[in-house]
Design a protein around this motif. Sequence first.
Motif, PDB file in Angstrom:
ATOM      1  N   LEU A  43       7.450  18.114   2.877  1.00 36.95           N
ATOM      2  CA  LEU A  43       6.831  16.852   2.454  1.00 36.95           C
ATOM      3  C   LEU A  43       6.410  15.957   3.623  1.00 36.95           C
ATOM      4  CD1 LEU A  43       5.984  15.022   0.065  1.00 36.95           C
ATOM      5  CD2 LEU A  43       8.226  13.946   0.311  1.00 36.95           C
ATOM      6  N   PRO A  44       7.270  15.727   4.629  1.00 30.60           N
ATOM      7  CA  PRO A  44       6.829  14.846   5.729  1.00 30.60           C
ATOM      8  C   PRO A  44       5.547  15.339   6.407  1.00 30.60           C
ATOM      9  CG  PRO A  44       9.190  15.170   5.828  1.00 30.60           C
ATOM     10  CD  PRO A  44       8.672  16.140   4.797  1.00 30.60           C
ATOM     11  N   GLY A  45       5.443  16.632   6.637  1.00 24.04           N
ATOM     12  CA  GLY A  45       4.246  17.183   7.257  1.00 24.04           C
ATOM     13  C   GLY A  45       3.052  17.144   6.322  1.00 24.04           C
ATOM     14  N   LEU A  46       3.292  17.416   5.055  1.00 28.54           N
ATOM     15  CA  LEU A  46       2.194  17.437   4.085  1.00 28.54           C
ATOM     16  C   LEU A  46       1.544  16.076   3.914  1.00 28.54           C
ATOM     17  CD1 LEU A  46       3.715  19.767   1.335  1.00 28.54           C
ATOM     18  CD2 LEU A  46       1.940  20.326   3.014  1.00 28.54           C
ATOM     19  N   ILE A  47       2.356  15.012   3.948  1.00 30.92           N
ATOM     20  CA  ILE A  47       1.743  13.687   3.788  1.00 30.92           C
ATOM     21  C   ILE A  47       1.291  13.094   5.121  1.00 30.92           C
ATOM     22  CG2 ILE A  47       2.987  13.235   1.642  1.00 30.92           C
ATOM     23  CD1 ILE A  47       4.664  11.166   3.233  1.00 30.92           C
ATOM     24  N   GLY A  48       1.776  13.667   6.238  1.00 27.88           N
ATOM     25  CA  GLY A  48       1.294  13.236   7.549  1.00 27.88           C
ATOM     26  C   GLY A  48       2.199  12.285   8.311  1.00 27.88           C
ATOM     27  N   ALA A  87      -2.431   5.631  -5.328  1.00 30.20           N
ATOM     28  CA  ALA A  87      -2.202   5.706  -6.765  1.00 30.20           C
ATOM     29  C   ALA A  87      -3.558   5.664  -7.469  1.00 30.20           C
ATOM     30  CB  ALA A  87      -1.321   4.537  -7.202  1.00 30.20           C
ATOM     31  N   PRO A  88      -3.606   6.005  -8.751  1.00 30.15           N
ATOM     32  CA  PRO A  88      -4.881   5.946  -9.481  1.00 30.15           C
ATOM     33  C   PRO A  88      -5.543   4.565  -9.467  1.00 30.15           C
ATOM     34  CG  PRO A  88      -3.303   7.240 -10.723  1.00 30.15           C
ATOM     35  CD  PRO A  88      -2.550   6.624  -9.562  1.00 30.15           C
ATOM     36  N   ALA A 115       3.499   3.735  -4.128  1.00 29.01           N
ATOM     37  CA  ALA A 115       4.835   3.344  -3.667  1.00 29.01           C
ATOM     38  C   ALA A 115       5.613   4.549  -3.154  1.00 29.01           C
ATOM     39  CB  ALA A 115       5.603   2.659  -4.795  1.00 29.01           C
ATOM     40  N   ALA A 116       5.413   5.699  -3.763  1.00 28.44           N
ATOM     41  CA  ALA A 116       6.125   6.906  -3.319  1.00 28.44           C
ATOM     42  C   ALA A 116       5.719   7.310  -1.902  1.00 28.44           C
ATOM     43  CB  ALA A 116       5.878   8.065  -4.285  1.00 28.44           C
ATOM     44  N   SER A 117       4.500   7.019  -1.509  1.00 32.30           N
ATOM     45  CA  SER A 117       4.064   7.306  -0.141  1.00 32.30           C
ATOM     46  C   SER A 117       4.823   6.435   0.852  1.00 32.30           C
ATOM     47  CB  SER A 117       2.560   7.065   0.016  1.00 32.30           C
ATOM     48  OG  SER A 117       1.830   7.919  -0.830  1.00 32.30           O
ATOM     49  N   VAL A 118       5.004   5.168   0.496  1.00 30.18           N
ATOM     50  CA  VAL A 118       5.745   4.227   1.353  1.00 30.18           C
ATOM     51  C   VAL A 118       7.212   4.653   1.422  1.00 30.18           C
ATOM     52  CG1 VAL A 118       6.443   1.817   1.649  1.00 30.18           C
ATOM     53  CG2 VAL A 118       4.143   2.366   0.795  1.00 30.18           C
ATOM     54  N   ILE A 119       7.786   4.988   0.271  1.00 31.12           N
ATOM     55  CA  ILE A 119       9.187   5.421   0.231  1.00 31.12           C
ATOM     56  C   ILE A 119       9.370   6.705   1.028  1.00 31.12           C
ATOM     57  CG2 ILE A 119      11.013   6.294  -1.290  1.00 31.12           C
ATOM     58  CD1 ILE A 119       9.915   4.273  -3.404  1.00 31.12           C
ATOM     59  N   ALA A 120       8.416   7.631   0.927  1.00 32.60           N
ATOM     60  CA  ALA A 120       8.525   8.882   1.689  1.00 32.60           C
ATOM     61  C   ALA A 120       8.556   8.619   3.183  1.00 32.60           C
ATOM     62  CB  ALA A 120       7.381   9.827   1.334  1.00 32.60           C
TER      63      ALA A 120
END
Length: 138
Positions: free
Chosen positions: A18-23, A46-47, A53-58
Amino acid sequence: MADLPTLDDLNALGEGKLPGLIGVRFTHLERGLIRSELSIRPELLAPNGFLHAASVIALADTSCGYGTRALLPETARGFTTIELKSNHLGTALSGTITCEARAVHTGRTTQVWDAEVRDPAGKVMALFRCTQAVLYPR
């Protein structure tokens, strides 16, 4: 006390996960402090067009987790998140967001980390806290 990993080591750790996939990219590491960044792209929104928010949490959770990993006791075999909390105070639509995570408590059985995520202008957009359970062989 064990040597800290290099930034290259940290960045390689997330490849194909996940960390690599989102950058997520790590930019600084010292004992009890880690900094990272994430460039916003359409897949992380988000749409409604705002940063999910999940991007920030990740970003925050990955930063705290990698910080925990760097400070594990020598006899530990790993860790797992047992609690996390986030407060979202703003968002971003483009650019690069940054995260700074700091160890609050680094005990033998738990670690607690706080993180601030900032928007491209440097304004705090999220506050994050997580508690990690340190795992030992049985």
